[in-house]
Scaffold this motif. Sequence first.
Motif, short mmCIF file in Angstrom:
data_model
loop_
_atom_site.label_atom_id
_atom_site.label_comp_id
_atom_site.label_asym_id
_atom_site.label_seq_id
_atom_site.Cartn_x
_atom_site.Cartn_y
_atom_site.Cartn_z
N ALA A 95 -3.67 6.13 -2.81
CA ALA A 95 -2.72 7.25 -2.70
C ALA A 95 -2.83 7.92 -1.33
O ALA A 95 -1.81 8.28 -0.72
N ILE A 96 -4.06 8.08 -0.84
CA ILE A 96 -4.25 8.66 0.49
C ILE A 96 -3.63 7.76 1.56
O ILE A 96 -2.97 8.24 2.49
N LEU A 97 -3.83 6.46 1.43
CA LEU A 97 -3.27 5.52 2.39
C LEU A 97 -1.75 5.56 2.40
O LEU A 97 -1.13 5.59 3.47
N ILE A 98 -1.14 5.56 1.22
CA ILE A 98 0.32 5.59 1.13
C ILE A 98 0.86 6.85 1.81
O ILE A 98 1.85 6.80 2.56
N GLU A 99 0.23 7.98 1.58
CA GLU A 99 0.68 9.22 2.19
C GLU A 99 0.55 9.16 3.71
O GLU A 99 1.42 9.64 4.45
N ARG A 100 -0.53 8.56 4.20
CA ARG A 100 -0.70 8.42 5.64
C ARG A 100 0.38 7.51 6.24
O ARG A 100 0.91 7.78 7.32
N LEU A 101 0.69 6.42 5.56
CA LEU A 101 1.73 5.52 6.05
C LEU A 101 3.08 6.23 6.12
O LEU A 101 3.87 6.01 7.05
N ARG A 102 3.33 7.10 5.17
CA ARG A 102 4.59 7.84 5.17
C ARG A 102 4.64 8.88 6.28
O ARG A 102 5.64 9.01 6.99
N ASN A 180 -18.19 -2.73 -3.79
CA ASN A 180 -18.38 -1.30 -3.59
C ASN A 180 -17.08 -0.60 -3.18
O ASN A 180 -16.15 -1.25 -2.67
N PRO A 181 -16.97 0.71 -3.42
CA PRO A 181 -15.73 1.43 -3.12
C PRO A 181 -15.29 1.33 -1.66
O PRO A 181 -14.09 1.25 -1.38
N GLN A 182 -16.25 1.31 -0.74
CA GLN A 182 -15.86 1.23 0.67
C GLN A 182 -15.21 -0.10 0.99
O GLN A 182 -14.20 -0.15 1.70
N GLU A 183 -15.74 -1.19 0.48
CA GLU A 183 -15.15 -2.51 0.73
C GLU A 183 -13.74 -2.58 0.16
O GLU A 183 -12.83 -3.14 0.78
N ILE A 184 -13.54 -2.00 -1.02
CA ILE A 184 -12.21 -1.99 -1.62
C ILE A 184 -11.25 -1.19 -0.76
O ILE A 184 -10.13 -1.61 -0.48
N ARG A 185 -11.68 0.00 -0.32
CA ARG A 185 -10.82 0.82 0.54
C ARG A 185 -10.48 0.09 1.83
O ARG A 185 -9.33 0.10 2.29
N ASP A 186 -11.49 -0.54 2.44
CA ASP A 186 -11.26 -1.26 3.68
C ASP A 186 -10.23 -2.37 3.49
O ASP A 186 -9.36 -2.60 4.34
N CYS A 187 -10.33 -3.08 2.36
CA CYS A 187 -9.37 -4.12 2.04
C CYS A 187 -7.96 -3.55 1.88
O CYS A 187 -6.98 -4.13 2.36
N LEU A 188 -7.85 -2.42 1.21
CA LEU A 188 -6.55 -1.79 1.04
C LEU A 188 -5.91 -1.49 2.40
O LEU A 188 -4.73 -1.78 2.63
N HIS A 189 -6.69 -0.91 3.30
CA HIS A 189 -6.15 -0.55 4.60
C HIS A 189 -5.73 -1.77 5.40
O HIS A 189 -4.61 -1.83 5.93
N GLU A 190 -6.62 -2.75 5.49
CA GLU A 190 -6.33 -3.90 6.35
C GLU A 190 -5.21 -4.77 5.77
O GLU A 190 -4.29 -5.15 6.50
N GLU A 191 -5.28 -5.09 4.50
CA GLU A 191 -4.31 -6.04 3.95
C GLU A 191 -2.93 -5.43 3.77
O GLU A 191 -1.92 -6.10 3.98
N ILE A 192 -2.86 -4.16 3.39
CA ILE A 192 -1.54 -3.52 3.28
C ILE A 192 -0.94 -3.34 4.67
O ILE A 192 0.27 -3.51 4.86
N ALA A 193 -1.77 -3.03 5.66
CA ALA A 193 -1.27 -2.93 7.04
C ALA A 193 -0.71 -4.26 7.50
O ALA A 193 0.34 -4.32 8.16
#
Length: 452
Positions: A95-102, A180-193
């Motif tokens: 949700a934080i990532l989506i808001e930043r992209l917007r 771990n949560p950080q690896e998941i977050r990192d994946c969200l950022h890189e792959e969605i980008a």
Amino acid sequence: MRYVVLLLALVLTACSAAPRPAAYPEAAPLPEMRVFPAARPAAPVRANGDLARDFLELSFWLEDGRPLPVFTRFEGPVTLAVAGPAPDIALRDLAILIERLRSEARIDITTTTDLAAANIVVEFLPGRMLATYAPETACFVVPRVGSWTEFRQNRRSGLLDWTTLERRETLSVFIPYDTNPQEIRDCLHEEIAQALGPLNDLYRLSDTIFNDDNFHSVLTGFDMLILRAYYAPELRSGMSRDEVAARLPAILRRINPAGERRGPAADPGETPRDWLGAINVALNPVRRPDRLEAAHYAVGRAQELGWTDSRLALSYFALGRAAAPDSSTLAAAAFLRAGLVWRDLPDAQVHVAHIDMQMAAFALVAGQPQNTVALTDRAMEPAYQAQNAALLASLLMLRATALDDLGRGTEAQADRLDSLGWARYGFGSDEEVRARLAEIASLGRTAGDRAR
């Protein structure tokens, strides 16, 4: 795709120290997980002409060196759906990532529960399933399919070939839910980008997640600017490289006026495939007999080509990592050389923080806890700004151990408790957190040990 390259590993195998009592009571519950707020990175500091060159190189090549014939993106609003057992913390980070992209990249992207209609499907799967098809990656993105089932059915066909794409309509991102949560977050950022924008990674860039060195784990100011340019109204899918290049100056002048007042940097030159091959072997987390040889080759090639950017520093860093299990002297010298290069770059603060962490570990083992405290103090703020909880937790654990050795037990306990909250985000399970804490505690020496 995000490679499994653990850049946080301390040089524990290169060090030895006397055992010491447990740093945290085994029966005591760990403190609550610490999390970061939404990042607000600064805009990149470089000329628009340089940004245009970076944009074209990121957008018209794949990581494997193949050229992309045309520019592609989503045309119109983008919808994203989540499939599989996503952890609650991952949904928060998404949700934080989506808001930043917007707000930062100005992309019209929203979430939906309609998997069939979504442009991007983020599917959470067991890590072992991903490893079956991509053993050297933590997560990845593929075009033209909307599920893991479709990916498996079509993985040997040309359907997943990015070079045949003319516009983006449906893509899938596959992420493990059991890490771990950080690896998941990192994946969200890189792959969605990458689902939205560039498909290439450039080792010469030090302020981006579009770089396989994995030092950055959340989207930077550079990344958001590139993505904003990607969705500028002047561009559209199907354009050739020359057509995009002709429109970029006006786009960048509009969205990054500060870049007009800067002079261009020196031409960084191409990155040859032989260096890329060597650095990938040298950074491989699975120890190979040719890893050290590859690291030495990468350093020699970088020097031969006259590089002074992040590629030279990364070559030395890879040499330090490869040498650490057998030669702490060579490892320390290589890390120091890497740090000297990165310190001269305007946007490599988190890289320097990694070097400071490595040197803090060496200092602790050498019986220099005061140097460990100074190094970790310096690295703490860059680690926090980069939102790297694993790095931040490791720094706090090192500092706590050093403070114990200096007889400052109250301060040490406060740092140790703080480290555990970040470690739960950065390392995941309680077992992993306690193991990291014990490893770092073993590097220190008590006052009695030093007296002997």
